[in-house]
Design a protein around this motif. Structure first.
Motif, PDB file in Angstrom:
ATOM      1  N   LEU A 444      35.991   5.972  58.461  1.00  0.00           N
ATOM      2  CA  LEU A 444      35.318   5.921  57.173  1.00  0.00           C
ATOM      3  C   LEU A 444      33.830   6.135  57.408  1.00  0.00           C
ATOM      4  O   LEU A 444      33.311   5.836  58.492  1.00  0.00           O
ATOM      5  N   PHE A 445      33.148   6.646  56.389  1.00  0.00           N
ATOM      6  CA  PHE A 445      31.755   7.023  56.557  1.00  0.00           C
ATOM      7  C   PHE A 445      30.860   6.196  55.644  1.00  0.00           C
ATOM      8  O   PHE A 445      31.317   5.645  54.631  1.00  0.00           O
ATOM      9  N   SER A 446      29.593   6.145  55.982  1.00  0.00           N
ATOM     10  CA  SER A 446      28.624   5.382  55.186  1.00  0.00           C
ATOM     11  C   SER A 446      28.201   6.187  53.955  1.00  0.00           C
ATOM     12  O   SER A 446      27.016   6.423  53.710  1.00  0.00           O
ATOM     13  N   PHE A 447      29.201   6.647  53.210  1.00  0.00           N
ATOM     14  CA  PHE A 447      28.990   7.341  51.950  1.00  0.00           C
ATOM     15  C   PHE A 447      29.589   6.488  50.834  1.00  0.00           C
ATOM     16  O   PHE A 447      30.053   5.376  51.054  1.00  0.00           O
ATOM     17  N   GLY A 448      29.622   7.043  49.637  1.00  0.00           N
ATOM     18  CA  GLY A 448      30.209   6.335  48.506  1.00  0.00           C
ATOM     19  C   GLY A 448      31.706   6.143  48.684  1.00  0.00           C
ATOM     20  O   GLY A 448      32.376   6.917  49.377  1.00  0.00           O
ATOM     21  N   LEU A 449      32.239   5.123  48.027  1.00  0.00           N
ATOM     22  CA  LEU A 449      33.675   4.830  48.110  1.00  0.00           C
ATOM     23  C   LEU A 449      34.492   6.030  47.630  1.00  0.00           C
ATOM     24  O   LEU A 449      35.473   6.428  48.268  1.00  0.00           O
ATOM     25  N   GLY A 450      34.108   6.608  46.511  1.00  0.00           N
ATOM     26  CA  GLY A 450      34.836   7.752  45.973  1.00  0.00           C
ATOM     27  C   GLY A 450      34.811   8.939  46.921  1.00  0.00           C
ATOM     28  O   GLY A 450      35.815   9.648  47.068  1.00  0.00           O
ATOM     29  N   GLN A 451      33.674   9.166  47.569  1.00  0.00           N
ATOM     30  CA  GLN A 451      33.557  10.269  48.518  1.00  0.00           C
ATOM     31  C   GLN A 451      34.445  10.037  49.737  1.00  0.00           C
ATOM     32  O   GLN A 451      35.015  10.987  50.289  1.00  0.00           O
ATOM     33  N   ASN A 452      34.565   8.792  50.151  1.00  0.00           N
ATOM     34  CA  ASN A 452      35.436   8.468  51.277  1.00  0.00           C
ATOM     35  C   ASN A 452      36.895   8.734  50.945  1.00  0.00           C
ATOM     36  O   ASN A 452      37.648   9.238  51.778  1.00  0.00           O
ATOM     37  N   VAL A 453      37.307   8.410  49.734  1.00  0.00           N
ATOM     38  CA  VAL A 453      38.700   8.621  49.346  1.00  0.00           C
ATOM     39  C   VAL A 453      39.000  10.110  49.200  1.00  0.00           C
ATOM     40  O   VAL A 453      40.024  10.600  49.675  1.00  0.00           O
ATOM     41  N   ALA A 454      38.087  10.842  48.553  1.00  0.00           N
ATOM     42  CA  ALA A 454      38.317  12.271  48.315  1.00  0.00           C
ATOM     43  C   ALA A 454      38.023  13.126  49.538  1.00  0.00           C
ATOM     44  O   ALA A 454      38.416  14.290  49.578  1.00  0.00           O
ATOM     45  N   ALA A 455      37.335  12.539  50.521  1.00  0.00           N
ATOM     46  CA  ALA A 455      36.883  13.313  51.690  1.00  0.00           C
ATOM     47  C   ALA A 455      36.057  14.512  51.235  1.00  0.00           C
ATOM     48  O   ALA A 455      36.121  15.604  51.805  1.00  0.00           O
ATOM     49  N   ASP A 456      35.258  14.287  50.202  1.00  0.00           N
ATOM     50  CA  ASP A 456      34.429  15.341  49.642  1.00  0.00           C
ATOM     51  C   ASP A 456      33.333  14.675  48.816  1.00  0.00           C
ATOM     52  O   ASP A 456      33.477  13.524  48.385  1.00  0.00           O
ATOM     53  N   PHE A 457      32.234  15.408  48.595  1.00  0.00           N
ATOM     54  CA  PHE A 457      31.146  14.851  47.799  1.00  0.00           C
ATOM     55  C   PHE A 457      31.427  14.967  46.300  1.00  0.00           C
ATOM     56  O   PHE A 457      30.829  14.272  45.499  1.00  0.00           O
ATOM     57  N   VAL A 458      32.316  15.889  45.945  1.00  0.00           N
ATOM     58  CA  VAL A 458      32.716  16.050  44.547  1.00  0.00           C
ATOM     59  C   VAL A 458      34.153  15.560  44.406  1.00  0.00           C
ATOM     60  O   VAL A 458      35.015  15.941  45.197  1.00  0.00           O
ATOM     61  N   TYR A 459      34.415  14.717  43.422  1.00  0.00           N
ATOM     62  CA  TYR A 459      35.761  14.151  43.327  1.00  0.00           C
ATOM     63  C   TYR A 459      36.126  13.833  41.883  1.00  0.00           C
ATOM     64  O   TYR A 459      35.269  13.748  41.005  1.00  0.00           O
ATOM     65  N   ASP A 460      37.424  13.660  41.682  1.00  0.00           N
ATOM     66  CA  ASP A 460      37.982  13.278  40.393  1.00  0.00           C
ATOM     67  C   ASP A 460      38.032  11.749  40.344  1.00  0.00           C
ATOM     68  O   ASP A 460      38.853  11.110  41.020  1.00  0.00           O
ATOM     69  N   GLY A 461      37.154  11.141  39.542  1.00  0.00           N
ATOM     70  CA  GLY A 461      37.032   9.681  39.521  1.00  0.00           C
ATOM     71  C   GLY A 461      38.313   8.974  39.111  1.00  0.00           C
ATOM     72  O   GLY A 461      38.694   7.968  39.725  1.00  0.00           O
ATOM     73  N   GLN A 462      38.994   9.492  38.083  1.00  0.00           N
ATOM     74  CA  GLN A 462      40.238   8.853  37.632  1.00  0.00           C
ATOM     75  C   GLN A 462      41.301   8.889  38.711  1.00  0.00           C
ATOM     76  O   GLN A 462      42.010   7.908  38.947  1.00  0.00           O
ATOM     77  N   ARG A 463      41.398  10.013  39.380  1.00  0.00           N
ATOM     78  CA  ARG A 463      42.393  10.168  40.441  1.00  0.00           C
ATOM     79  C   ARG A 463      42.086   9.248  41.616  1.00  0.00           C
ATOM     80  O   ARG A 463      42.990   8.618  42.194  1.00  0.00           O
ATOM     81  N   VAL A 464      40.822   9.151  41.989  1.00  0.00           N
ATOM     82  CA  VAL A 464      40.418   8.251  43.079  1.00  0.00           C
ATOM     83  C   VAL A 464      40.781   6.817  42.734  1.00  0.00           C
ATOM     84  O   VAL A 464      41.352   6.078  43.546  1.00  0.00           O
ATOM     85  N   ARG A 465      40.456   6.415  41.511  1.00  0.00           N
ATOM     86  CA  ARG A 465      40.739   5.035  41.083  1.00  0.00           C
ATOM     87  C   ARG A 465      42.242   4.759  41.129  1.00  0.00           C
ATOM     88  O   ARG A 465      42.679   3.696  41.586  1.00  0.00           O
ATOM     89  N   ARG A 466      43.045   5.720  40.663  1.00  0.00           N
ATOM     90  CA  ARG A 466      44.501   5.543  40.661  1.00  0.00           C
ATOM     91  C   ARG A 466      45.033   5.385  42.080  1.00  0.00           C
ATOM     92  O   ARG A 466      45.885   4.520  42.349  1.00  0.00           O
ATOM     93  N   CYS A 467      44.515   6.189  43.008  1.00  0.00           N
ATOM     94  CA  CYS A 467      44.964   6.119  44.411  1.00  0.00           C
ATOM     95  C   CYS A 467      44.578   4.790  45.051  1.00  0.00           C
ATOM     96  O   CYS A 467      45.345   4.210  45.825  1.00  0.00           O
ATOM     97  N   LEU A 468      43.383   4.307  44.734  1.00  0.00           N
ATOM     98  CA  LEU A 468      42.941   3.016  45.279  1.00  0.00           C
ATOM     99  C   LEU A 468      43.815   1.881  44.749  1.00  0.00           C
ATOM    100  O   LEU A 468      44.160   0.950  45.481  1.00  0.00           O
ATOM    101  N   GLU A 469      44.171   1.954  43.486  1.00  0.00           N
ATOM    102  CA  GLU A 469      45.041   0.916  42.912  1.00  0.00           C
ATOM    103  C   GLU A 469      46.427   0.960  43.539  1.00  0.00           C
ATOM    104  O   GLU A 469      47.025  -0.087  43.840  1.00  0.00           O
ATOM    105  N   GLN A 470      46.961   2.157  43.778  1.00  0.00           N
ATOM    106  CA  GLN A 470      48.264   2.284  44.433  1.00  0.00           C
ATOM    107  C   GLN A 470      48.224   1.722  45.850  1.00  0.00           C
ATOM    108  O   GLN A 470      49.209   1.160  46.333  1.00  0.00           O
ATOM    109  N   ALA A 471      47.070   1.872  46.506  1.00  0.00           N
ATOM    110  CA  ALA A 471      46.934   1.379  47.881  1.00  0.00           C
ATOM    111  C   ALA A 471      46.621  -0.105  47.939  1.00  0.00           C
ATOM    112  O   ALA A 471      46.418  -0.662  49.030  1.00  0.00           O
TER     113      ALA A 471
END
Length: 604
Positions: A444-471
């Protein structure tokens, strides 16, 4: 090193500078030429001004010489100021950043087996340490600038002093004497530079191990995570004392080296001033005899001194550059590490029904430079939608199996098939896209939580949130001060949030879910989770995995109950396959042995 190798490395070095920044390299060259040329305008026109004064030339002529002296220097300085400003705008720091990026880019492009190769790791570490002592890029910059500057001065000095050796008023023996003195000073300088560079090189070579120790020390002390151990175990005094002894020894060695170099330098200074004195005497005698003008003294003495200084520096820089070639050869060898992984060209079929079939056919594998096989004669078939568990003791081949399936390595023997096609024939990057993997040593990197999940600087916030809840990270996410924009750790952001090992594992799992690939591979997915969190993950495992193939590597055999098939590894071979109840009923099997070995810890 042969001359041809030096020429080849010099060519590579110049092309490397251009690749880092063409504009900066051109500015570097122009700046070196201009600064070298500046002293010669005053020498030429000041000498003519002195002669004109002695000859009683008109005021207009005197003003012309003064104007030329000042004007040419002004124009050269003005042009150099502009070029220097361009250099500053581009910045040498940017060049070093570009270099760091090239270094990182190479690491990301090379075959994974090279990343895991101990020799490559040592090479990378050694290059990094050598670069910190000035070799490689710093000396490449310095020597390029200095050599161009001093070669320009040699050319200009020679062109202005050639007439001295053509003067009929100077006796041939005197000319030979001056030429011999200049040659002697140059040869002396070559010997002194060689000796000095030898002392410096021996010192720096002897510092490599100490630099490694120092870097590890700074990394350890500077890591806020180490601060707990240092305080709890009262390590501060011992660390300071140990490194104090290391630095004291280093400083003493450097002091002894510098004293030797200083004594050697006195010889060089004495030779230069003796030659200067001799040339003054020769020219003074010629002026008194009326054979040359007074202005010629200033011209010839200044040009000869600049020539000697430039030649000495060319020798010094040349030897430094040649010495640096040894380090640059090692430096370039890192960038020349080949990637032997066959890239393939076939497109991985995008199936709407996600009907993918994988087969390991007589697969054996051993790691580079190893004699023993990590896997031996592995045969296994499975298809998307199955839930597969890989179990076995440490070192039995489970993680190696996953590395081969993901093409981080290619089999030593046998073949792996995807839908009946050798996976080596598929486009490498496209084949990688069908896998979502959480390895034990995920990062994991010292970036934003969403960026860590998406492995990208641009991400779909709803999708990231859903994946975090599933995990299982939903509650922790709601407590995050800035939500998905919350920075993990405090390396770059003082408001960063520290997370536990279990929380990190959940984020890594969310990353795998976000990729939404047909294959979901989890290597010890709940190792850092508490029993409650582990149960939460497994209880909704079928929902998380959906229609994907889920492959588990686990030491907790209770997790295997959620899987369709269990594959038991032992000594690099598959020794059993089947369901939980089936394998448990085989009392002489490895799975039965492992199950009851774990059960004893909970029932005793």
């Amino acid at each position: 090193m042969k001359l041809s190798e030096h020429i080849q490395i010099a060519r590579k070095s110049f092309l490397h500078l251009l690749s880092l920044s063409r504009e900066y390299t051109i500015c570097l060259i122009l700046h070196a030429v201009l600064t070298a040329a500046v002293p010669y305008a005053p020498i030429v026109f000041s000498a003519r001004l002195v002669d004109a004064l002695f000859e009683g030339a008109p005021l207009e002529v005197l003003i012309l010489y003064v104007s030329l002296t000042v004007g040419i220097v002004f124009l050269l300085k003005l042009l150099d100021t502009y070029i220097s400003a361009r250099k500053t705008i581009i910045s040498a720091d940017a060049m070093y950043r570009n270099q760091e990026w090239k270094y990182s880019e190479k690491a990301m492009q090379m075959a994974y087996e090279s990343i895991e190769d101990r020799d490559v790791a040592l090479l990378r570490e050694r290059i990094r340490i050598e670069s910190q002592t000035g070799y490689n890029l710093f000396y490449l910059f310095h020597c390029t600038d200095s050599l161009i500057h001093n070669i320009t001065q040699v050319i200009l000095s020679v062109s202005l002093t050639m007439s001295f050796f053509l003067l009929e008023a100077i006796h041939p023996y005197t000319k030979f004497g001056v030429a011999g003195g200049m040659l002697l000073v140059v040869l002396c300088r070559i010997g002194i530079v060689k000796k000095t560079e030898g002392l410096n090189n021996a010192f720096f070579e002897g510092c490599v191990d100490l630099n490694v120790i120092s870097n590890k020390y700074y990394d350890y002390v500077g890591d806020y995570g180490s601060g707990k151990d240092i305080r709890i175990y009262n390590m501060a005094d011992g660390l300071v004392s140990y490194m104090g002894d290391v630095f004291s020894g280093l400083c003493q060695r450097e002091k002894e080296k510098d004293i030797k170099i200083a004594w050697i330098g006195l010889v060089d200074v004495a030779m230069n001033y003796l030659l200067r004195f001799g040339i003054y005497m020769v020219l003074l005698a010629a002026v008194l005899a009326g054979n040359i003008s007074v202005g010629a003294i200033a011209r010839y003495v200044s040009c000869v001194m600049l020539l000697l200084s430039a030649v000495s520096k060319v020798v010094s820089d040349g030897q430094t550059a040649l010495l640096n070639h040894k380090y640059l050869k090692r430096y370039f060898s890192y960038f020349e590490i080949p990637n032997h992984m066959y890239q393939g060209s076939l497109t991985v079929e995008k199936r709407d029904d996600n009907d993918y079939n994988v087969e390991f056919r007589n697969v054996s594998f051993r790691y580079p430079h190893m004699e023993n096989y990590a896997l031996r004669n592995v045969n296994l078939k499975f298809k998307v939608g199955e839930k597969l568990a890989l179990v076995g003791i440490n070192g039995s081949g489970k993680t190696t199996f996953i590395k081969l399936m993901c093409r981080l390595y290619d089999p030593t023997e046998g073949v792996i098939l995807l839908n009946g096609v050798d996976i080596r024939k598929y486009d490498y990057d496209e084949y990688m896209s069908v896998f979502s993997v959480v390895f034990q040593d995920f990062g994991l990197f010292s970036f934003g939580l969403g960026q860590n999940v998406a492995a990208d600087f641009v991400y779909d916030g709803q999708r990231v949130r859903r994946c975090l809840e599933q995990a299982g990270f939903g509650d922790r996410l709601n407590a995050m001060p800035e939500g998905l924009e919350t920075c993990l750790y405090r390396n770059f952001d003082k408001k960063g949030v520290e997370i536990s090992g279990g929380e990190a594992q959940k984020i890594a799992l969310a990353r795998a879910l976000y990729k939404d690939a047909p294959f979901l591979i989890l290597d010890e997915p709940t190792a850092a989770l508490d029993p409650v969190a582990e149960y939460e993950i497994y209880s909704k495992f079928n929902v998380i995995a959906g229609d994907k193939t889920a492959i588990f590597i686990s030491h907790r055999l209770a997790s295997c109950r959620f899987c369709d098939k269990i594959v038991v590894f032992d000594g690099g071979r598959i020794v059993q396959t089947g369901g939980h109840d089936e394998l448990l009923s085989q009392k002489d099997g490895k799975y039965h042995e492992l199950w009851y070995a774990q059960a004893r810890h909970y029932t005793s």
